[in-house]
Design an enzyme around this catalytic site. Structure first.
Site, short mmCIF file in Angstrom:
data_model
loop_
_atom_site.label_atom_id
_atom_site.label_comp_id
_atom_site.label_asym_id
_atom_site.label_seq_id
_atom_site.Cartn_x
_atom_site.Cartn_y
_atom_site.Cartn_z
N GLY A 265 -6.45 3.75 6.91
CA GLY A 265 -6.75 3.06 8.16
C GLY A 265 -5.56 2.88 9.08
N PRO B 200 -4.45 8.01 3.94
CA PRO B 200 -4.40 8.24 5.39
C PRO B 200 -5.16 9.50 5.79
CG PRO B 200 -2.37 8.99 4.38
CD PRO B 200 -3.18 8.35 3.28
N GLY B 201 -5.81 9.47 6.93
CA GLY B 201 -6.47 10.65 7.48
C GLY B 201 -6.13 10.79 8.94
N ARG B 202 -6.60 9.82 9.73
CA ARG B 202 -6.36 9.81 11.17
C ARG B 202 -4.86 9.92 11.50
NH1 ARG B 202 -9.54 6.46 14.72
NH2 ARG B 202 -10.16 5.34 12.85
N CYS C 249 -27.34 14.93 28.68
CA CYS C 249 -28.33 14.15 29.43
C CYS C 249 -28.33 12.71 28.94
CB CYS C 249 -29.71 14.79 29.27
SG CYS C 249 -30.93 14.16 30.43
N GLU C 250 -27.19 12.04 29.08
CA GLU C 250 -27.01 10.65 28.68
C GLU C 250 -26.01 10.02 29.62
OE1 GLU C 250 -28.44 8.96 26.23
OE2 GLU C 250 -29.44 10.63 25.19
N TYR D 226 -11.94 12.74 13.58
CA TYR D 226 -13.27 12.19 13.86
C TYR D 226 -13.87 12.72 15.16
CZ TYR D 226 -11.83 9.09 10.16
OH TYR D 226 -11.38 8.60 8.96
#
Length: 490
Positions: free
Chosen positions: A283, A326-328, A403-404, A433
């Site tokens: 994190g 850890p990743g991010r 279309c949002e 992500y």
């Protein structure tokens, strides 16, 4: 009314736009690449073009199209090594070892898996698909950990059969399931038990409560009974507790509080047998905007080591081996996404007595390649990638093609006011992500992922074509002469 570039006589920035969020400062130069946001090799060429890994944005767009995920291999691998070395060094100073797991959920491909293993990390997976990618990369299964709150029986059986290093048990039910699969495959499976410490952290703040209301893990006070159940299974070997306190965390205070709570139970568990390890999760935060101030990794590692050491000394117990995930922090800053601007639209907004305008710039991607702004209200930073300009900064919102109304890629940033259709735009810190959360909404194909290094680019994951999207539709008559089944979806 669209912003107009200033005359050559004066290029002073216009006053800050009242529509801008409080954290967003008016830049002196809307072409500048803010320190800490962009991959380590990102720079402007002599002609003002953005290049990464020695490859220009225009060359990447010409060869691979846009949208395009670009990963700076040198940056990603340097970050992986720096994190491993920092934690190994700081925890060696308190007499223990560290195992670093790359959190594959951030972004995983076979090549990324090979980078992480080559640079001394292990890999954490949380689905049968991620396990398959890691195994297809040739990763030794002993260097894999398996997470998840609802691992299927098929996944558990496949993991134990493959010889996976560890499985994180997430509930009482999984004790029986993992034990049965391990016994069936004739192995003794190493396991951790995920517990909720009651600490939840995000950015600069953390909340410490008695319980967390979430789907992951078990209540901390239930851990002794569940560990006893694990130890009663001949096919399981208990390694230790696992905690995860949140994501995008700045500072070590939340980790320190969680370590204190986990080590209290850890000490109790020592009465019943060995507890060789403690997993503190991941994190670690990164900068998405110039307002973000993530804690330097060496500082974070030192503070976490000091906390663990103090807690163990106060309890009179040996310092366990530590694991982190850890990743991010590894892959996030190493990635950017390139888009092509399609349309621009100035929108006047009545704001009391002070009129204001926002320039909408629509690009050829959107929430299908970056769901985080829609999911979490995440902020990003953007720059024109194919040129520099002396036009005054204008407040922009980078919108997607879907279309949002909530299809926003960058909610607020400043770009030169002469941004125009056909410009290449680069969004920073999209390595984590983005591809992993990508979808085919509106039947849009997921972009390619390319790695850049030493002035060369290569495809890690190819982009999807219309043929790919139609391949699973069983109602389509297959006709090799039908031109609608070829080409891009953009």
């Amino acid at each position: 009314m669209a912003p107009t570039p200033p005359s050559t006589a004066s290029h002073r920035p216009a006053p800050g736009n009242p529509l801008a969020p409080a954290w967003l400062a008016l830049p002196a130069d809307a072409n500048a690449l803010a320190d800490g946001l962009w991959p380590a090799t990102a720079a402007r060429t002599a002609t003002g073009e953005l290049e990464i890994g020695g490859v220009t944005a225009s060359a990447l767009a010409a060869e691979f199209g846009t949208p395009l995920y670009v990963i700076d291999e040198t940056d990603a691998r340097t970050r992986a090594r720096d994190i491993r070395r920092a934690f190994e060094t700081e925890f060696a100073a308190i007499g223990t070892t560290v195992r670093v797991y790359y959190a594959g959920k951030a972004f995983l491909s076979t090549e990324i898996a090979r980078w992480m293993i080559a640079d001394g990390l292990n890999i954490d997976v949380c689905s049968g698909g991620e396990l398959a990618v890691a195994l297809a990369a040739g990763v030794d299964p002993a260097r894999l950990g398996f997470h998840g709150n609802n691992k299927s029986l098929v996944e558990i059986y496949a993991a134990t059969r493959a010889g996976i290093g560890t499985i994180v048990i997430d509930s009482a039910i999984e004790i029986e399931r993992v034990a049965a699969a391990a016994e069936s495959n004739g192995v003794v499976q190493d396991v951790r038990l995920r517990v909720n410490s009651g600490v939840h952290a995000h950015t600069h703040e953390f909340l410490a409560t008695a319980h967390e209301d979430q789907k992951f893990g078990v209540v901390l006070e239930d851990a002794p009974a569940l560990v006893a159940a694990i130890r009663s299974k001949a096919s399981l070997r208990f390694l230790g507790l696992h905690g995860h306190i949140g994501s995008q965390i700045f500072g070590a205070e939340g980790f320190a509080e969680a370590a204190s709570r986990l080590l209290t139970v850890h000490a109790q568990l020592l009465d019943g047998g060995p507890v060789p390890e403690l997993n503190l999760g991941g994190g670690f935060g990164i900068a998405y905007t110039s307002a973000d101030t993530p804690t330097p990794i060496r500082e974070l590692a030192a503070q976490m080591a000091a906390s663990v050491s103090a807690e163990c000394v106060s309890r009179g117990i040996p310092v366990p081996a530590i694991a982190i995930e850890p990743g991010r922090a590894i892959i996030g800053p190493a990635g950017i996404t390139l888009y092509t601007a399609g349309t621009t639209k100035a929108v006047d907004v009545a704001l009391g007595s002070r009129p204001a305008a926002r320039l909408y710039v629509s690009v050829d991607g959107g929430m299908s390649d970056n769901a985080r702004p829609a999911l979490y209200g995440a902020d990003y930073s953007v720059r024109i990638a194919n040129r520099v300009t002396d036009a005054a900064p204008a407040l922009v919102r980078i919108a997607g093609k879907h279309c949002e109304s909530g299809d926003i890629v960058v909610d607020a940033d400043y770009l030169p006011g002469d941004v125009e259709p056909g410009d290449l735009l680069a969004v920073a810190a999209t390595g984590a992500y983005c591809w992993s959360l990508a979808s085919n909404y509106n039947y849009v194909g997921r972009p390619a992922v390319v790695a850049v290094r030493d002035s060369a680019a290569r495809v890690l994951v190819r982009g999807e074509t219309i043929s790919d999207l139609l391949a699973r539709d069983t109602g389509i008559r297959r006709d090799s002469t039908d031109p609608s089944t070829e080409g891009t979806t953009r």
